[in-house]
Design a protein around this motif. Sequence first.
Motif, short mmCIF file in Angstrom:
data_model
loop_
_atom_site.label_atom_id
_atom_site.label_comp_id
_atom_site.label_asym_id
_atom_site.label_seq_id
_atom_site.Cartn_x
_atom_site.Cartn_y
_atom_site.Cartn_z
N PHE A 202 0.82 -1.22 0.00
CA PHE A 202 0.00 0.00 0.00
C PHE A 202 0.85 1.27 0.00
CE2 PHE A 202 -2.80 -3.01 2.54
CZ PHE A 202 -3.40 -3.50 1.39
N ARG A 203 2.20 1.08 -0.02
CA ARG A 203 3.15 2.20 -0.09
C ARG A 203 2.98 3.17 1.09
NH1 ARG A 203 0.24 0.30 -4.53
NH2 ARG A 203 -0.26 2.29 -5.48
N THR A 204 2.56 2.63 2.21
CA THR A 204 2.32 3.47 3.38
C THR A 204 3.23 3.03 4.52
OG1 THR A 204 0.01 3.73 2.79
CG2 THR A 204 0.56 4.20 5.05
N MET A 205 3.79 4.00 5.21
CA MET A 205 4.67 3.68 6.33
C MET A 205 4.34 4.59 7.51
SD MET A 205 8.82 3.55 6.35
CE MET A 205 9.21 5.27 6.52
N ASP B 25 -0.36 6.53 -7.63
CA ASP B 25 -0.12 7.52 -6.57
C ASP B 25 -1.43 7.92 -5.92
OD1 ASP B 25 2.40 7.47 -7.61
OD2 ASP B 25 2.24 9.42 -8.61
N ASN B 26 -2.41 8.20 -6.78
CA ASN B 26 -3.68 8.72 -6.25
C ASN B 26 -4.34 7.74 -5.30
OD1 ASN B 26 -3.19 10.90 -7.87
ND2 ASN B 26 -4.53 10.21 -9.53
N VAL B 27 -4.32 6.46 -5.68
CA VAL B 27 -5.01 5.48 -4.86
C VAL B 27 -4.24 5.23 -3.55
CG1 VAL B 27 -4.06 3.34 -5.83
CG2 VAL B 27 -6.43 3.41 -5.09
N ALA B 28 -2.91 5.34 -3.61
CA ALA B 28 -2.13 5.17 -2.37
C ALA B 28 -2.42 6.33 -1.41
CB ALA B 28 -0.63 5.11 -2.70
N ILE B 29 -2.55 7.53 -1.98
CA ILE B 29 -2.87 8.70 -1.12
C ILE B 29 -4.27 8.53 -0.52
CG2 ILE B 29 -3.34 11.18 -1.14
CD1 ILE B 29 -1.19 11.37 -3.39
N GLN B 30 -5.21 8.08 -1.36
CA GLN B 30 -6.58 7.87 -0.85
C GLN B 30 -6.60 6.81 0.25
OE1 GLN B 30 -8.28 7.20 -4.83
NE2 GLN B 30 -9.94 8.50 -4.18
N PHE B 31 -5.81 5.76 0.05
CA PHE B 31 -5.76 4.70 1.06
C PHE B 31 -5.22 5.26 2.38
CE2 PHE B 31 -3.28 1.46 3.32
CZ PHE B 31 -4.26 0.50 3.53
N ALA B 32 -4.13 6.04 2.28
CA ALA B 32 -3.55 6.61 3.51
C ALA B 32 -4.54 7.55 4.17
CB ALA B 32 -2.25 7.33 3.18
N ASN B 33 -5.27 8.32 3.36
CA ASN B 33 -6.26 9.22 3.94
C ASN B 33 -7.38 8.44 4.63
OD1 ASN B 33 -4.91 11.47 3.09
ND2 ASN B 33 -6.16 11.79 1.26
N ALA B 34 -7.82 7.35 3.98
CA ALA B 34 -8.93 6.58 4.55
C ALA B 34 -8.52 5.85 5.81
CB ALA B 34 -9.45 5.58 3.51
N THR B 35 -7.25 5.45 5.89
CA THR B 35 -6.84 4.61 7.03
C THR B 35 -6.04 5.36 8.09
OG1 THR B 35 -4.87 3.96 5.80
CG2 THR B 35 -6.77 2.48 5.68
N ASN B 36 -5.37 6.45 7.71
CA ASN B 36 -4.41 7.03 8.65
C ASN B 36 -4.42 8.55 8.77
OD1 ASN B 36 -2.68 4.93 9.92
ND2 ASN B 36 -2.43 4.31 7.79
N SER B 37 -5.40 9.22 8.16
CA SER B 37 -5.42 10.68 8.29
C SER B 37 -6.19 11.06 9.56
CB SER B 37 -6.11 11.31 7.07
OG SER B 37 -7.50 11.04 7.12
N ALA B 38 -6.18 12.35 9.85
CA ALA B 38 -6.93 12.82 11.02
C ALA B 38 -8.42 12.58 10.84
CB ALA B 38 -6.65 14.31 11.24
N ALA B 39 -8.87 12.49 9.57
CA ALA B 39 -10.29 12.26 9.30
C ALA B 39 -10.62 10.77 9.19
CB ALA B 39 -10.70 12.96 8.00
N SER B 40 -9.61 9.92 9.38
CA SER B 40 -9.87 8.48 9.25
C SER B 40 -10.53 7.94 10.51
CB SER B 40 -8.55 7.74 9.04
OG SER B 40 -8.70 6.39 9.39
N ILE B 41 -11.68 7.32 10.34
CA ILE B 41 -12.31 6.77 11.54
C ILE B 41 -11.59 5.51 11.99
CG2 ILE B 41 -14.58 7.81 11.22
CD1 ILE B 41 -15.51 5.26 9.92
N ILE B 42 -10.82 4.91 11.11
CA ILE B 42 -10.08 3.70 11.50
C ILE B 42 -8.96 4.07 12.47
CG2 ILE B 42 -8.69 1.77 10.67
CD1 ILE B 42 -10.25 2.06 7.99
N LEU B 43 -8.13 5.02 12.06
CA LEU B 43 -7.03 5.43 12.94
C LEU B 43 -7.56 5.98 14.25
CD1 LEU B 43 -3.87 5.95 13.14
CD2 LEU B 43 -4.50 8.32 12.74
#
Length: 433
Positions: free
Chosen positions: A317-320, A348-366
Amino acid sequence: MNAPKFTNPLNLVRDDRVHRDVYIDPAVFELEIKQIFNRSWLFVGHDSQVPNAGDFITTRLVNQPVIMIRHDDNTIHVLFNRCPHRGAKICEHLSGNARPLRCPYHGWVFDSNGRMVSSALHNDYDRPTVSESDLNMTTVPRSVNYRGFVFASLSHDGPDFEQTLGPILPAIDNLVDRSPLGEVELIPGIHKHVCPGNWKLQLENIQDAAHPPFIHAASNEAGTKGRLDEFRMRAEDVMYGNNNAGNTLGESELGTFPYGHSYLASIPIRLKVSREAEREYKMALEASFGSDKTKAILSEPRHFNIIYPQIMLQSQFRTMKVLRPVAVDRTEISVYVFRLKGAPEEYDNVAIQFANATNSAASIILQDDLVTFANVQEGLTTSASDWVLFTNGVGKDIAGVEGSFTGKGFTELPMRNQFSAWREYMSGNPVGN
Ligand code: FES
Ligand SMILES: [Fe+2]
């Protein structure tokens, strides 16, 4: 009965449980900084953050400000961000280009390898009592650039890079190998979070297969039914297989290595891209590496890797995520996303979206997880029990080669492995477990 006073930290860890003081005692935390973080290999930055001579970033290794800067000869230097004159931080910005580096206090000037070039009052320092090294910036004792990932150790001694990280380096290799050009670069912008919990809670959580059905129940539900519109991102737009991911965790394999590293094998999530982009990407990979290697690269089965004590890497997922302990009950978490050079932009776009969905301040998962760390941190202050249990899977761990182990499903093997490394570091002599 109250917790016993902390005397020997090694007594705080048993094979299937740890004493709650490892999470809440500031004296234990101080010792962890000294024995674990000041001696292990820490992530500084990615070399794509400093593409040109004189480019720098500033960051912290644990609590010490450092500068990562590219020198004229293309080498990357990790310097303490501290002027040899009277101690001022030389770079005050997060990033930039400085040719040369100039201390803001009295104007001493340094080359990008830390060597002092001039001072306004240089003659005053040109005396027998001042040596050449007194006048230069200090380089962090050891650093390594591994395929673009710059690591450093605050200690001159201690296990070398290959010895310590060797078994887990294939996780970085797999990320970099996914680029048709064999290179990744950091996508600008880093999500940063500070959570009110001990650093080990984050590390334990990332390969804890038992928690998603409970703590992430709401996010799973929202993802399943496509109810994330209000968050301006839809998990189902970004990933395949999100619906069943939680249900398959119990079947996943977990593997551990000496020095606290581990992996959680794949769960059925992969990032969505168009057929055209996927075809273009595979062709580019095959042109570079041939079809067998391309297949091997893309079928690498890990969902999460832990590079102890601070990195959580999702190569596919290119996320660290990188953690930095701030206090016994405070941890900073940085989230990086990487671009696969030579891959279609859609990747690139989908990796950014994935990081946003899973690890941003707006991510309900994180946020589920961060709230839980605060929750656990507070629960551990009660005198209900002194012990935290990691009993799941005890006795079922399967020994592999060179100190590795595997387990399945909800085993707490990764946590036991982390505390095994913890004990060795805290004893002052980490040799691999
Ligand atoms: S503290 Fe840097 S020049 Fe004086
Ligand atoms: Fe979680």
